[in-house]
Write a protein that holds these residues in place. Structure first.
Motif, mmCIF file in Angstrom:
data_model
loop_
_atom_site.group_PDB
_atom_site.id
_atom_site.type_symbol
_atom_site.label_atom_id
_atom_site.label_comp_id
_atom_site.label_asym_id
_atom_site.label_seq_id
_atom_site.Cartn_x
_atom_site.Cartn_y
_atom_site.Cartn_z
ATOM 1 N N MET A 14 7.989 0.707 -6.970
ATOM 2 C CA MET A 14 7.857 -0.238 -5.865
ATOM 3 C C MET A 14 7.866 0.472 -4.506
ATOM 4 N N HIS A 15 8.604 1.556 -4.391
ATOM 5 C CA HIS A 15 8.582 2.361 -3.160
ATOM 6 C C HIS A 15 7.171 2.886 -2.915
ATOM 7 N N ARG A 16 6.513 3.308 -3.980
ATOM 8 C CA ARG A 16 5.146 3.820 -3.870
ATOM 9 C C ARG A 16 4.184 2.694 -3.466
ATOM 10 N N VAL A 17 4.367 1.516 -4.054
ATOM 11 C CA VAL A 17 3.531 0.365 -3.709
ATOM 12 C C VAL A 17 3.681 0.042 -2.218
ATOM 13 N N GLN A 18 4.911 0.052 -1.712
ATOM 14 C CA GLN A 18 5.163 -0.263 -0.299
ATOM 15 C C GLN A 18 4.521 0.775 0.620
ATOM 16 N N ARG A 19 4.559 2.036 0.231
ATOM 17 C CA ARG A 19 3.907 3.087 1.038
ATOM 18 C C ARG A 19 2.417 2.816 1.155
ATOM 19 N N ILE A 20 1.798 2.463 0.045
ATOM 20 C CA ILE A 20 0.362 2.189 0.062
ATOM 21 C C ILE A 20 0.069 0.965 0.928
ATOM 22 N N LYS A 21 0.876 -0.089 0.796
ATOM 23 C CA LYS A 21 0.697 -1.293 1.623
ATOM 24 C C LYS A 21 0.746 -0.970 3.111
ATOM 25 N N LYS A 22 1.595 -0.021 3.487
ATOM 26 C CA LYS A 22 1.751 0.358 4.894
ATOM 27 C C LYS A 22 0.720 1.402 5.334
ATOM 28 N N GLY A 23 -0.182 1.774 4.428
ATOM 29 C CA GLY A 23 -1.206 2.756 4.767
ATOM 30 C C GLY A 23 -0.700 4.184 4.788
ATOM 31 N N LYS A 24 0.444 4.429 4.199
ATOM 32 C CA LYS A 24 1.007 5.783 4.155
ATOM 33 C C LYS A 24 0.545 6.496 2.888
ATOM 34 N N PRO A 25 0.317 7.796 3.002
ATOM 35 C CA PRO A 25 -0.123 8.526 1.806
ATOM 36 C C PRO A 25 1.022 8.735 0.817
ATOM 37 N N LEU A 26 0.657 8.873 -0.426
ATOM 38 C CA LEU A 26 1.622 9.245 -1.461
ATOM 39 C C LEU A 26 1.657 10.764 -1.504
ATOM 40 N N ASN A 27 2.839 11.328 -1.373
ATOM 41 C CA ASN A 27 2.969 12.783 -1.311
ATOM 42 C C ASN A 27 2.865 13.445 -2.669
ATOM 43 N N LEU A 28 3.066 12.677 -3.737
ATOM 44 C CA LEU A 28 3.148 13.245 -5.071
ATOM 45 C C LEU A 28 2.668 12.206 -6.065
ATOM 46 N N LEU A 29 1.955 12.639 -7.070
ATOM 47 C CA LEU A 29 1.547 11.739 -8.140
ATOM 48 C C LEU A 29 2.743 11.498 -9.051
ATOM 49 N N ASP A 30 3.122 10.244 -9.231
ATOM 50 C CA ASP A 30 4.128 9.862 -10.212
ATOM 51 C C ASP A 30 3.409 9.049 -11.281
#
Length: 173
Positions: free
Chosen positions: A110-126
């Protein structure tokens, strides 16, 4: 006993007791440097292919810590397939993975989902895998005697956070 580990940063050097040869690989050169500085007798190499750096049927045990958590499912399958090639008959493979069924892993997703919603990049593939996928892949490749341990399970050891699975290469007939 011969053992190998992908994701070498986990300092497997403490497991050298009882093993005549332990080697490790990682895709990140800095992790290899850290490991060899702390465990000078440990054979460690940078290795970026989804393969195991070992001869056919040469290993008693293979351990992948935090490898399958950061690669696509297709590469997980390739690592499992090549692990089977490298293991001796009766050899064991253990690896850690993330799964949605584990309540500890859901906040990470869910932290990753929120980052994407805010237009922030994901630093690492999980990568999140499912036990059914792992069981299917293991069966297709030829592994047997599969056992899963939840990441929060502290019955026989401290909790690992990541879910673990162990499986055995079928003995030669």
């Amino acid at each position: 006993m011969s053992a190998a580990a992908a994701g070498a940063r986990h300092r497997l050097c403490s497991a050298q007791a009882g093993a005549d040869a332990i080697s490790g690989t990682d895709i990140i050169p800095g992790f290899i440097e850290e490991l060899t500085a702390k465990c000078p007798s440990y054979e460690a190499h940078v290795h970026t292919a989804p393969t195991i750096r070992a001869e056919n049927q040469s290993l008693d045990m293979l351990y992948h810590w935090s490898v399958f958590t950061h690669i696509p499912p297709e590469e997980c399958f390739l690592y499992m397939e090549d692990s089977y090639r490298a293991l001796k008959p009766g050899g064991k493979m253990v690896f850690s993975f993330l799964e949605f069924a584990d309540p500890q892993h859901w906040p990470n997703f869910m932290h990753r989902v929120q980052r994407i919603k805010k237009g922030k990049p994901l630093n690492l593939l999980d990568t999140f895998l499912h036990r059914d996928w792992i069981a299917l892949w293991a069966e297709q490749i030829g592994f047997s005697r599969m056992a899963f341990t939840d990441g929060a399970d502290g019955t026989n050891h401290p909790p690992f956070w990541q879910t673990l699975v162990s499986m055995t290469k079928r003995p030669a007939i």
